[in-house]
Design an enzyme around this catalytic site. Structure first.
Site, PDB file in Angstrom:
ATOM      1  N   CYS A  52      12.143  71.934   0.809  1.00 46.38           N
ATOM      2  CA  CYS A  52      10.611  71.245   1.039  1.00 46.38           C
ATOM      3  C   CYS A  52       9.666  72.667   0.409  1.00 46.38           C
ATOM      4  O   CYS A  52      10.136  73.752  -0.087  1.00 46.38           O
ATOM      5  CB  CYS A  52      10.561  71.383   2.479  1.00 46.38           C
ATOM      6  SG  CYS A  52      11.011  73.029   3.383  1.00 46.38           S
ATOM      7  N   ALA A  72       9.980  76.096   1.779  1.00 46.32           N
ATOM      8  CA  ALA A  72      11.176  76.903   0.654  1.00 46.32           C
ATOM      9  C   ALA A  72      10.784  77.481  -0.399  1.00 46.32           C
ATOM     10  O   ALA A  72      11.140  78.530  -1.002  1.00 46.32           O
ATOM     11  CB  ALA A  72      12.398  75.970   0.783  1.00 46.32           C
ATOM     12  N   ARG A  78      18.966  84.217   0.295  1.00 45.97           N
ATOM     13  CA  ARG A  78      18.746  83.808  -1.099  1.00 45.97           C
ATOM     14  C   ARG A  78      19.239  85.108  -2.088  1.00 45.97           C
ATOM     15  O   ARG A  78      19.588  84.729  -3.348  1.00 45.97           O
ATOM     16  CB  ARG A  78      17.150  83.338  -1.340  1.00 45.97           C
ATOM     17  CG  ARG A  78      17.236  83.086  -2.881  1.00 45.97           C
ATOM     18  CD  ARG A  78      15.821  82.353  -2.936  1.00 45.97           C
ATOM     19  NE  ARG A  78      15.393  82.215  -4.295  1.00 45.97           N
ATOM     20  CZ  ARG A  78      14.522  83.051  -4.795  1.00 45.97           C
ATOM     21  NH1 ARG A  78      13.756  83.751  -4.065  1.00 45.97           N
ATOM     22  NH2 ARG A  78      14.225  82.602  -6.163  1.00 45.97           N
ATOM     23  N   HIS A 107       6.022  76.527  -4.523  1.00 46.65           N
ATOM     24  CA  HIS A 107       5.927  77.521  -5.797  1.00 46.65           C
ATOM     25  C   HIS A 107       4.427  77.690  -6.118  1.00 46.65           C
ATOM     26  O   HIS A 107       3.669  78.476  -6.225  1.00 46.65           O
ATOM     27  CB  HIS A 107       6.578  77.107  -7.004  1.00 46.65           C
ATOM     28  CG  HIS A 107       8.111  76.712  -6.768  1.00 46.65           C
ATOM     29  ND1 HIS A 107       8.814  76.221  -7.551  1.00 46.65           N
ATOM     30  CD2 HIS A 107       9.108  77.772  -5.998  1.00 46.65           C
ATOM     31  CE1 HIS A 107      10.140  75.947  -7.189  1.00 46.65           C
ATOM     32  NE2 HIS A 107      10.273  76.914  -6.393  1.00 46.65           N
TER      33      HIS A 107
END
Lengths: 453, 534
Positions: free
Chosen positions: B58, B61, B92, B190
């Site tokens: 999503c 994220a 991550r 992003h």
């Protein structure tokens, strides 16, 4: 390591730091995977489903299959009804499960999606099932989500058709597939006819055969969950993860219930077997009594490895309640016990055990690992036990660490090997002993290095 | 298998879908055909159909998990129920190391852990309190607030709270409206993170930097990749002003506008910052790929070309020669093991392209590649950007307009030099993945479970490079799977030394003896030799 954590304890009311819980949907997904040929479905944004699949996969190192309603901003504004209807249609057409188990998310709960009415309006092929559970992420924890999904199974599926099946139900709680296998082994050893649900054994510990199975052999059968309404009694193992399912069965199908601790440790396993024996009239067999004898033998022979050592425990409430009891029975001092899951009953039950044992310990529900770490800085312990996230505290404070509970992301095989039953208890002792003795070896001066311990 | 054969089998696979799904998915899959005159096109960055088992995540994220997460000196506060913060806590592998006494919060997870009452009555009070507590306990210079799904719905004004807290505590407090439902994948997140960093962080510092200075954009230091790049680039003599965002600090980002050149490793997640810095500060960006030995060499030479300094160029060649002589024999050893093997790749928004180079270095043939959340330009090249029509989901993500900064705008290359270089090196340009792919290979956007299972059956690759969600699906089917998001907890895989690590890990995965035991021996040979019992 964790250098920014100050020693001075700080009261907090807004900020959670390093949580000891996660959210409801992942527990619901785990429970749903314990139904044979079930595809769990996450009704929310894609991220929820992706995160939950990732986390369960990392913990079990096996495929975790689940679908999502893939909300976009439009769905968030206008409701997720169309997304869910499309999803149900596509899931049956493409992935062909016997049953879809929908759980909600904070998104679909906040906008108030009415799942039952969406299900009513969906195209469900003949002979297939769609069930659901409300699992708002802002209530409870992953354990609550597990419990709610079990309750959902009962609500949608279990039926009392007035013909006793002569079986009894076991709701195992949020435990590993290896533990579910162990509980089944004990029940089989007693010759008890039973229905265990959910059952992730054979699903999340499926063998390697060279062929991927979208729906592996394991899992509770839908027909058995339906038939659970005709059983003579329900045993709920773990009050937080399993009690609500058992209460629902009692309410809906008049199946009497009994809530026990998760059978981790000698006392909880004794209670479990005794209850089964009393309810079914079956004797506890020789081979199981032998295992108990072996466990006591180990407890006596090795007590000096751990007796008198203080331990900090964190994780899920049902695990911690059983572990507190077991560590007390090992002569250890459970000094700090922290769960992220809310619940006054948790604190009360633990406090009672500590009081009875004359132990001054601290216990906290809705706590976090930052608090636990600060407590450990104030007054250290000899051992830390919990999921993988504890390793950072263990390193920061140079304390031996035993991995137990959920999630364990940095070690393997744990999901196959039980910590329940007498043999599981022996394994817990082995882990505790080894951690403490490895530390003693590490710290020993050359002249103090012991060959025999 | 011939190209025509592959195409037929791909079509047959997709035809199994219900009509509406088929209509959608066929636009996301293509079989590379080098006989076509026109470039092939693909549909990307559109909604995943509900019910499809997708690998996508999503918006949150992409924003919190990917772009902001690696910044180690900021309190990154997740405003929402506990899950989102919990899942992005240390998962991550964006490594970071404390160098002095600065704050390192990478091992911490901060959340407002919203409860039912907060959802009903609003979470603003709790958010304010959480910021106060975070500031008091950790004394950070930067606080980022990341929104989760319910926050936008209950109407918490996180931007106003951030502005107020910034004033009250005299530190940077930036809010990101990255609710999970925004956009169609991580990609929207992003973009939102890029916008916030440009608006509030980059350009606010005044560190003095030299001429040969670089920012490394879209390098998240997974498994220490960024450190390997840093090692090589520093050996040549470059100054690294900031790494965005692996092992990065918000403090470093503030002076990023001072660097001469921006390198872009992961185009998808950070090209917005690259483009905006180009407009705002005049900094060119260069698309690099430090995954693979040959592509690392090419990237280093391209950077040297940009600066056009004989000493720097000579040092570049010297470092390349030194590094090659060090890794040559061992790479050859692994190449002998892996030569002729085949691979399929399905990864984020860059690695499905980057790792083709490294696999080819090792003699591995690429049969399929796809991105989870890329846009058409990542497949087809930036030249298609003007022809991409923004749909409703894309329009929901703010497209920030910036203009030249009167104080800090400066241009490094002369116009003539720029025009000349543009034809030699990927300056402010990314050519995408498809052009480099072999005839007959499959390109899939937003690969889903059904297609994964079917394509693996058709192609039978030796290696499937993807993520944790499908890793064990491949393993169960007898195919070695390598996670290219987390590197299966290994790395670095970038640069020269990283290439060796990757080669070793792939060779290990393909040859580990376990594969020989999949079929029990009693299923392979007759067992009726006599009987001891009965």
């Amino acid at each position: 390591m964790l250098d920014a954590t100050p020693k001075e304890y700080v009261e907090r009311s807004g900020l959670v730091i390093n949580p000891a819980k996660t959210c409801q949907p992942v527990g619901a997904m785990y429970a749903a995977l314990g139904i044979h040929k079930c595809l769990p479905h996450s009704h929310g944004s894609q991220g929820c489903c992706a995160y939950h699949r990732k986390f369960l996969t990392r913990n079990f190192r096996d495929p975790v299959m689940a679908s999502t309603s893939s909300f976009t901003e439009g769905a968030a504004v206008f409701g997720g009804g169309n997304n869910l209807k499309t999803a149900i249609k596509n899931v049956f057409a493409i992935y062909n499960p016997d049953i879809i188990a929908i759980h909600t998310t904070c998104l679909s709960e906040t906008i108030g999606d009415d799942i039952p009415s969406f299900i009513m309006g969906a195209q469900i092929p003949e002979g297939k099932y769609v069930i659901h559970a409300n699992t708002p992420s802002y209530v409870g924890s992953h354990i609550t989500g597990f419990s709610n999904m079990v309750k959902g199974m009962v609500k949608y599926l279990s039926v009392n058709n007035k013909k006793s099946n002569g079986k009894f139900n076991v709701i195992p709680g949020f435990i590993n597939p290896g533990d579910m296998r162990e509980i089944k082994r004990l029940l089989n050893a007693m010759g008890v006819p039973f229905i265990l649900f959910p059952d992730t054994s054979g699903v999340l510990d499926a063998p390697m055969t060279g062929k991927f199975e979208l729906y592996p052999k394991g899992g509770a059968r839908v027909e058995d969950i339906i038939d659970a309404g005709n059983s003579t009694a329900t045993l709920a193992l773990g009050s937080f993860a399993s009690a609500d399912g058992a209460y629902e069965l009692e309410k809906k199908c008049k199946v009497p219930q009994k809530v026990l601790k998760t059978p981790i440790g000698i006392k909880a396993t004794d209670d479990f077997l005794m209850t089964v024996s009393k309810l079914t009239g079956r004797e506890i067999p020789e081979e199981v009594e032998e295992e108990r004898g072996q466990l006591v033998d180990v407890m006596v022979d090795c007590h000096y490895h751990y007796h008198g050592k203080s331990v900090a425990l964190f994780g899920d409430p049902d695990l911690l309640i059983a572990l507190t009891e077991f560590t007390i029975n090992l002569g250890m001092i459970p000094k700090y016990i922290v769960t992220g899951t809310p619940g006054d009953s948790f604190e009360n039950e633990i406090k009672e055990m500590l009081d009875a044992a004359g132990i001054e310990g601290k216990v906290k529900a809705l706590g976090d690992l930052f608090t636990l770490h600060q407590w450990m800085k104030e007054e250290p312990v000899d051992l830390l036990m919990g999921g993988t996230h504890g390793k950072y505290i263990a390193r920061a404070e140079d304390v031996p660490f035993v991995r137990i509970g959920f999630p364990i992301l940095d070690r393997s095989v744990h999901s196959y090997l039980p910590i329940t039953g007498y043999r599981g208890a022996m394994r817990v002792i082995e882990m505790i002993s080894n951690a403490l003795l490895d530390r003693q070896d590490r710290d020993a001066a050359d002249e103090d290095m012991e060959l025999i311990m | 298998m011939s190209r025509t054969n592959i195409k037929q089998r791909v079509d047959k696979t997709l035809e199994q879908y219900p009509a509406a799904v088929y209509k959608n998915r066929k636009e996301h899959v293509l079989v590379k055909n080098n006989t076509f005159q026109e470039p092939q096109t693909i549909t990307a960055n559109t909604r995943t159909i509900p019910g499809i088992i997708t690998n996508r995540g999503c918006c949150y994220a992409g924003c919190k998990g990917v772009v902001l997460g690696p910044l180690r000196d900021a309190v990154i506060l997740t405003h929402g129920p506990i899950g989102c913060g919990f899942y992005t806590w240390g998962t991550r592998r964006n490594k970071g190391k404390t160098r002095g006494d600065e704050l390192n919060l990478l091992n911490y997870c901060f959340s407002t852990d919203l409860q039912e009452g907060d959802i009903v009555f609003g979470g603003e009070k709790k958010l304010r309190q959480a910021i106060k507590e975070a500031v008091e306990i950790f004394k950070p210079k930067t606080v980022f607030i990341c929104a989760t799904c319910p926050v936008g719905l209950i109407g918490d004004d996180i931007h106003a709270i951030a502005a107020q807290a910034e004033k009250e505590y005299g530190i940077k407090v930036v809010a990101f409206s990255c609710e999970g439902y925004k956009g169609v994948s991580q990609s929207g997140g992003h973009h939102i993170a890029n916008n916030g960093l440009i608006k509030h962080i980059i350009g606010t510092g005044d560190k003095v930097v030299g001429k040969y200075s670089l920012n490394i954009l879209g390098e998240y230091n997974i498994g220490g990749d960024g450190w390997e790049l840093e090692r090589i680039l520093k050996k040549i003599g470059y100054e690294i002003v900031s790494m965005m965002t692996g092992d990065g600090m918000a403090e470093d980002l503030k002076s990023a506008h001072k660097a001469t050149l921006n390198l872009i490793q992961c185009h998808r997640s950070i090209n917005y910052i690259g483009e905006m810095m180009y407009t705002k500060y005049g900094q060119d960006w260069l698309k690099v790929n430090f995954i693979g030995v040959q592509s690392t060499i090419k990237s280093l030479r391209n950077i040297a070309k940009y600066f056009d300094d004989p000493d720097l160029t000579a040092r570049t060649e010297q470092v390349i020669a030194d590094e090659l002589s060090e890794i040559g024999p061992v790479m050859e050893h692994y190449r002998n093991i892996l030569k002729g093997k085949t691979a399929a790749l399905f990864v984020g928004g860059s690695r499905a392209h980057h790792y083709q180079h490294l696999l080819k270095d090792l003699g591995v043939e690429i049969l399929l590649a796809g991105y989870e959340f890329a846009h058409r330009d990542d497949y087809e090249g930036r030249e298609v950007i003007p022809s991409i029509k923004a749909d409703a989901d894309s329009k929901n993500i703010e497209s920030l307009e910036v203009s030249a900064d009167p104080e800090h705008y400066r241009v490094f290359l002369s116009k003539e030099r720029y025009e000349k270089l543009k034809n030699e090196i990927p300056l402010n340009y990314y050519a995408g993945m498809i052009k480099e792919m072999d005839d007959g290979s499959i390109v899939v956007d937003d690969l889903n479970h059904f297609e994964t299972e079917e394509f693996l059956k058709i192609l039978k690759p030796d290696i499937f490079c993807s993520g944790i969600k499908d890793k064990y699906i491949a393993h169960k089917a007898g195919i070695f799977s390598k996670q290219l998001h987390s590197y299966d907890y290994s790395g670095p895989y970038a640069g020269f030394k990283g290439a060796v690590n990757f080669a070793r890990d792939i060779a290990m995965g393909v040859t580990t003896p376990a594969w020989k035991f999949v079929t029990p021996p009693w299923k392979k040979e007759p067992m009726l030799e006599g009987s001891l019992v009965g």
